[in-house]
Design a protein around this motif. Sequence first.
Motif, PDB file in Angstrom:
ATOM      1  N   SER A 198       4.464  17.494  32.761  1.00 21.35           N
ATOM      2  CA  SER A 198       3.398  16.558  32.401  1.00 21.35           C
ATOM      3  C   SER A 198       2.465  16.440  33.593  1.00 21.35           C
ATOM      4  CB  SER A 198       3.955  15.189  32.012  1.00 21.35           C
ATOM      5  OG  SER A 198       4.474  14.513  33.155  1.00 21.35           O
ATOM      6  N   HIS A 199       1.327  15.816  33.389  1.00 24.41           N
ATOM      7  CA  HIS A 199       0.397  15.573  34.485  1.00 24.41           C
ATOM      8  C   HIS A 199       0.927  14.415  35.316  1.00 24.41           C
ATOM      9  CE1 HIS A 199      -3.188  14.538  36.739  1.00 24.41           C
ATOM     10  NE2 HIS A 199      -3.791  15.645  36.278  1.00 24.41           N
ATOM     11  N   GLY A 201      -0.441  12.501  37.375  1.00 21.39           N
ATOM     12  CA  GLY A 201      -1.303  11.331  37.506  1.00 21.39           C
ATOM     13  C   GLY A 201      -1.571  10.646  36.183  1.00 21.39           C
ATOM     14  N   ALA A 202      -1.915  11.445  35.156  1.00 20.06           N
ATOM     15  CA  ALA A 202      -2.321  10.869  33.870  1.00 20.06           C
ATOM     16  C   ALA A 202      -1.161  10.570  32.937  1.00 20.06           C
ATOM     17  CB  ALA A 202      -3.303  11.821  33.171  1.00 20.06           C
ATOM     18  N   ALA A 203      -0.048  11.287  33.071  1.00 21.19           N
ATOM     19  CA  ALA A 203       1.056  11.114  32.106  1.00 21.19           C
ATOM     20  C   ALA A 203       2.397  11.274  32.797  1.00 21.19           C
ATOM     21  CB  ALA A 203       0.903  12.111  30.963  1.00 21.19           C
ATOM     22  N   ASN A 243       0.195  17.602  41.591  1.00 21.65           N
ATOM     23  CA  ASN A 243      -0.279  16.836  40.441  1.00 21.65           C
ATOM     24  C   ASN A 243       0.392  17.245  39.145  1.00 21.65           C
ATOM     25  OD1 ASN A 243      -1.514  19.317  40.344  1.00 21.65           O
ATOM     26  ND2 ASN A 243      -3.554  18.527  39.786  1.00 21.65           N
ATOM     27  N   CYS A 244       1.453  18.035  39.237  1.00 20.92           N
ATOM     28  CA  CYS A 244       2.232  18.428  38.063  1.00 20.92           C
ATOM     29  C   CYS A 244       3.676  17.962  38.238  1.00 20.92           C
ATOM     30  CB  CYS A 244       2.224  19.932  37.866  1.00 20.92           C
ATOM     31  SG  CYS A 244       0.599  20.656  37.568  1.00 20.92           S
TER      32      CYS A 244
END
Length: 378
Positions: A198-199, A201-203, A243-244
């Motif tokens: 997932s990301h 930062g975002a998820a 970021n992953c």
Amino acid sequence: MDVTKVPLDAEEMIKGLKRWVECESPTYDKPSVDRMAALAADDMKALGFSVEIIPGPDGLGDCVRATFPHPRQGEPGVLISGHIDTVHPLGTLEKLPFRRDGDLCWGPGICDMKGGNYIAMSAVKALAEMGVETPLPVTILLTSDEEIGTPGCRAMIEAEAAKNKYVLVPEPAWARNTVVTGRYAIARYHLTALGRPSHAGAALKAGQSAVKMMARKLIEIEDMTDDDCTFSVSVMHGGQWVNCVPTIARAECLSMAKRQEDLDRGTGKILAFNRQEADGTGFVVEKSVVRPVWEASAGTMELYERARRLGNELGFDLAHASEGGGSDGNFTGAMGLPTLDGLGVVGRDVHTLNEHIEVSSLASRGKLIAGLLAELGA
């Protein structure tokens, strides 16, 4: 034969050993190990050995097999088994240069086990200079993958050992005035944590971090260590982009036990961590290379008693013990062949940036090996 008269001089030997130490040879760098193999081969040829360069395992360095001229060549004799690979990466000489201070000398691989190999070949030549013909033919086998558990050279070592009556292993002495008459059982394992991407930062919560999983499992695995069986996790890799959420993390585990049944019990415990879920996440444990337990046989103890007597003639009383660090002596000892290990140089802090030897031990331990070669089979 008066073992004290063997013509070995530590001051001369350290000059030759310097060339070996400054030829760095980490296991996974094939060109470097090949250079070390060629150097050892050239030096042994110059001493009168017949030398064969043997291609190493796939992707790894060459090995060297050397025999000294003998009227009984081809008959069962004495095998000296050593390795030319080290754990020190290229460039270690910048941090751990060859240097000497009094009786101490430092350098990568000087103790484990270039010093031991060097004194073994020197001992053979010294006997010839004395006009002493060994009762049995002598073979030196130098292999290239001992520091990673001997996955590729084990069959070669066992085949060579089976042709001989005795095996001498010049691995470093585990303490001053000691030899090794047994070694613990060892197993290695590959560990893989499988996460969900997932990301970061975002998820973040949508993913499952393989690195986090590995960190937790590492603690659980190492906490299984007890007096009978140890577990140590290292060589960890995980993630590629910060970021992953990382989906794969890998590590290796080393387990060691004094008895085979304890190692087998430990194997069952670590394999119980192996689990994969329907969604593809999980933790995978794969058994890798092993070294069987080596327990002293009557033949090994007879070798030790010979060595102890020779040591007394040289002015020191040898002790013996089973030792935790593995060696290729595990294989020959487990085959039932009389094997004496830890015959190499005296030193400390192997596998560190303080690895060093006692220079005087080059001569004293070399004379010990020479004394054994001069009487085995007589």
